[in-house]
Design an enzyme around this catalytic site. Structure first.
Site, PDB file in Angstrom:
ATOM      1  N   GLY A 238      51.515  24.404 -25.783  1.00 28.92           N
ATOM      2  CA  GLY A 238      51.789  23.130 -26.455  1.00 28.92           C
ATOM      3  C   GLY A 238      50.735  22.085 -26.122  1.00 28.92           C
ATOM      4  O   GLY A 238      49.785  22.358 -25.374  1.00 28.92           O
TER       5      GLY A 238
ATOM      6  N   TYR B 133      58.608  41.252 -28.232  1.00 24.45           N
ATOM      7  CA  TYR B 133      58.901  39.879 -28.655  1.00 24.45           C
ATOM      8  C   TYR B 133      60.285  39.818 -29.306  1.00 24.45           C
ATOM      9  O   TYR B 133      61.170  39.068 -28.867  1.00 24.45           O
ATOM     10  CB  TYR B 133      57.810  39.392 -29.620  1.00 24.45           C
ATOM     11  CG  TYR B 133      58.150  38.086 -30.300  1.00 24.45           C
ATOM     12  CD1 TYR B 133      58.446  36.948 -29.552  1.00 24.45           C
ATOM     13  CD2 TYR B 133      58.202  37.993 -31.695  1.00 24.45           C
ATOM     14  CE1 TYR B 133      58.780  35.756 -30.179  1.00 24.45           C
ATOM     15  CE2 TYR B 133      58.527  36.814 -32.322  1.00 24.45           C
ATOM     16  CZ  TYR B 133      58.821  35.696 -31.562  1.00 24.45           C
ATOM     17  OH  TYR B 133      59.161  34.515 -32.175  1.00 24.45           O
TER      18      TYR B 133
ATOM     19  N   ALA C  79      61.215  26.726 -26.286  1.00 31.17           N
ATOM     20  CA  ALA C  79      60.122  27.196 -25.421  1.00 31.17           C
ATOM     21  C   ALA C  79      60.149  28.708 -25.372  1.00 31.17           C
ATOM     22  O   ALA C  79      61.219  29.315 -25.281  1.00 31.17           O
ATOM     23  CB  ALA C  79      60.295  26.630 -24.013  1.00 31.17           C
TER      24      ALA C  79
ATOM     25  N   HIS D  20      48.801  33.197 -37.333  1.00 32.62           N
ATOM     26  CA  HIS D  20      49.558  32.953 -38.566  1.00 32.62           C
ATOM     27  C   HIS D  20      48.622  32.775 -39.761  1.00 32.62           C
ATOM     28  O   HIS D  20      47.559  32.168 -39.650  1.00 32.62           O
ATOM     29  CB  HIS D  20      50.473  31.738 -38.385  1.00 32.62           C
ATOM     30  CG  HIS D  20      51.542  31.992 -37.364  1.00 32.62           C
ATOM     31  ND1 HIS D  20      52.072  31.022 -36.557  1.00 32.62           N
ATOM     32  CD2 HIS D  20      52.168  33.146 -37.005  1.00 32.62           C
ATOM     33  CE1 HIS D  20      52.985  31.549 -35.758  1.00 32.62           C
ATOM     34  NE2 HIS D  20      53.062  32.845 -36.011  1.00 32.62           N
TER      35      HIS D  20
ATOM     36  N   ARG E 185      55.821  37.736 -47.252  1.00 30.92           N
ATOM     37  CA  ARG E 185      56.569  37.073 -46.181  1.00 30.92           C
ATOM     38  C   ARG E 185      57.288  35.854 -46.753  1.00 30.92           C
ATOM     39  O   ARG E 185      56.961  35.376 -47.838  1.00 30.92           O
ATOM     40  CB  ARG E 185      55.614  36.614 -45.048  1.00 30.92           C
ATOM     41  CG  ARG E 185      54.933  37.769 -44.325  1.00 30.92           C
ATOM     42  CD  ARG E 185      55.915  38.575 -43.488  1.00 30.92           C
ATOM     43  NE  ARG E 185      55.278  39.680 -42.778  1.00 30.92           N
ATOM     44  CZ  ARG E 185      55.203  40.938 -43.236  1.00 30.92           C
ATOM     45  NH1 ARG E 185      55.697  41.242 -44.430  1.00 30.92           N
ATOM     46  NH2 ARG E 185      54.649  41.883 -42.528  1.00 30.92           N
TER      47      ARG E 185
ATOM     48  N   ASP F 127      58.491  20.991 -21.286  1.00 30.53           N
ATOM     49  CA  ASP F 127      57.444  21.907 -21.742  1.00 30.53           C
ATOM     50  C   ASP F 127      56.427  22.093 -20.623  1.00 30.53           C
ATOM     51  O   ASP F 127      56.080  21.127 -19.925  1.00 30.53           O
ATOM     52  CB  ASP F 127      56.756  21.299 -22.992  1.00 30.53           C
ATOM     53  CG  ASP F 127      56.018  22.343 -23.821  1.00 30.53           C
ATOM     54  OD1 ASP F 127      55.078  22.944 -23.277  1.00 30.53           O
ATOM     55  OD2 ASP F 127      56.347  22.534 -24.989  1.00 30.53           O
TER      56      ASP F 127
ATOM     57  N   ALA G 255      49.419  48.620 -37.803  1.00 28.67           N
ATOM     58  CA  ALA G 255      50.638  49.354 -37.430  1.00 28.67           C
ATOM     59  C   ALA G 255      51.782  48.356 -37.283  1.00 28.67           C
ATOM     60  O   ALA G 255      51.601  47.277 -36.704  1.00 28.67           O
ATOM     61  CB  ALA G 255      50.403  50.083 -36.122  1.00 28.67           C
ATOM     62  N   GLY G 256      52.934  48.711 -37.807  1.00 26.02           N
ATOM     63  CA  GLY G 256      54.129  47.898 -37.580  1.00 26.02           C
ATOM     64  C   GLY G 256      54.278  46.702 -38.501  1.00 26.02           C
ATOM     65  O   GLY G 256      55.168  45.885 -38.287  1.00 26.02           O
TER      66      GLY G 256
ATOM     67  N   LYS H 178      63.962  38.233 -27.782  1.00 26.14           N
ATOM     68  CA  LYS H 178      64.716  37.193 -28.507  1.00 26.14           C
ATOM     69  C   LYS H 178      66.136  37.683 -28.771  1.00 26.14           C
ATOM     70  O   LYS H 178      67.100  36.933 -28.656  1.00 26.14           O
ATOM     71  CB  LYS H 178      64.007  36.863 -29.825  1.00 26.14           C
ATOM     72  CG  LYS H 178      62.709  36.098 -29.647  1.00 26.14           C
ATOM     73  CD  LYS H 178      62.996  34.651 -29.289  1.00 26.14           C
ATOM     74  CE  LYS H 178      61.738  33.808 -29.237  1.00 26.14           C
ATOM     75  NZ  LYS H 178      62.016  32.396 -29.018  1.00 26.14           N
TER      76      LYS H 178
END
Ligand code: NAD
Length: 323
Positions: free
Chosen positions: A36, A141, A74, A187, A219, A31, A282-283, A145
């Protein structure tokens, strides 16, 4: 197995390390501590402070510790930042991932479990989402991924690196020692609990006119310990010969709305939590809920802590102990 956990000083990485240790695996964390924390690394894990983009450091970690498998957590994970600085996301999440795969090839490490995300689906029309639904990320993002997931498939076929990508929906909650501590918190549950602690004046609810029962977004929150257990199952399945695969990781069911999370936090904390209403962002899709049928069938994974109350309560215990 001897497992290298990239991102082992992060929120989910520290809990995955705890679960791997409990299942008698030996762990080394890798890391760069960009988001972190040194003290999050689960004892007795050794931390190698290094960057994914440093091929020599990654390969040396794999060889020195005679690593059998990698759990790759990571990465950069802020949707908004990925839109304003996509280069940083391609660099870490794609180039960094490819450096890791090249190092694994060089060191002869054949197995990998990858932290992917529900963001690979974008604004999915059908709910709950299953793994055959279209992959249409709406931000860099999710795109980065997905790019890495796709690389994993090709590397599996050509070089025999077998991998399982776990597409997390919303990781939440805490263990006795590890919880959510992102330097930039986006979050919902930690933000609501910061409001309960008086560290924020109010929690902003973006949009109360969605086509959901209470008008707020829904969610799929999964307890981080349940999520971590899926990594142990995935690693053990790979060691037993499982093929390359991607699985959703959510608790399924109806999901939880923003209002339901705030109400649960009010009950659990016994504190007033002020709400500020704001327009939709938005989104932000109205609903993002996983079908977890595939991982249940393939790996026998089912959430042990499916109740929203328990998830919020564990997070509250963690933040209150640190406050
Ligand atoms: N938290 C969620 O709900 C969620 C949902 C979907 C996917 N994910 C994915 O799970 C993974 C872990 O998420 P988290 O919430 O624990 O985030 P986190 O920020 O707490 O953990 C990420 C870790 O990676 C490390 N890191 C970042 N770039 C690095 C680099 N170049 N070299 C070495 N280390 C580096 C950070 O220091 C940090 O410890 C991420 O890949 C994220 O995309 C998280």
């Amino acid at each position: 197995m001897r497992v290298l956990v990239t991102g082992g000083a992060g929120y989910i990485g520290s809990v995955v390390s705890e679960e791997l240790i409990a299942a008698n695996h030996e762990i080394v964390a890798f890391d760069n501590l960009s988001t972190g924390h040194r003290d999050a690394v689960a004892p007795p894990t050794r931390l190698i402070e290094g960057d994914l983009l440093d091929a020599a450091a990654v390969e040396s970690a794999l060889r020195t510790h005679r690593i059998d498998a990698v759990v790759h957590m990571a990465g950069r994970a802020l949707v908004g930042e990925s839109v304003t600085d996509p280069a940083a996301y391609y660099r870490t999440n794609v180039t960094g991932g490819l450096v890791l795969l090249e190092s694994m090839r060089a060191a002869g490490v054949p197995l990998l479990v990858f932290s992917s995300t529900a963001a690979v689906y974008g604004d999915a029309e059908k709910q709950p989402i299953d793994e055959t639904d279209p992959l249409l990320p709406t931000n860099p993002y999710g795109e980065t991924k997905l790019s890495f997931e796709r690389a994993l498939r090709w590397y599996g076929g050509a070089y025999g690196i077998r991998s399982i990508a776990l597409r997390y929906f919303n990781a939440a909650g805490a263990t006795q020692r590890s919880g959510e501590r992102h330097p930039v918190e986006t979050h919902l549950i930690p933000l609501v609990l910061q409001t309960a602690l008086g560290q924020r004046s109010a929690i902003t609810v973006f949009g109360e006119d969605y086509p959901t029962p209470d008008g707020t977004c829904i969610r799929d929150y999964v307890h981080v310990s349940d999520l971590a257990r899926a990594h142990v199952l995935a690693l053990e399945a790979l060691a037993a010969g499982a093929p390359v695969a991607s699985y959703n990781l959510g608790r399924g069911g109806a999901g939880s709305s923003v209002r339901e999370v705030i109400d649960a936090a009010r009950r659990i904390t016994g504190r007033a939590i002020d709400v500020k209403s704001a327009p939709r962002r938005a989104g932000d899709p109205a609903r993002l809920v996983a079908s977890a049928d595939r991982i249940r069938a393939a790996l026998g994974w089912t959430p042990q802590r499916p109740a929203l109350e328990e998830i919020v309560e564990s997070a509250w215990r963690y933040v209150r102990n640190r406050a």
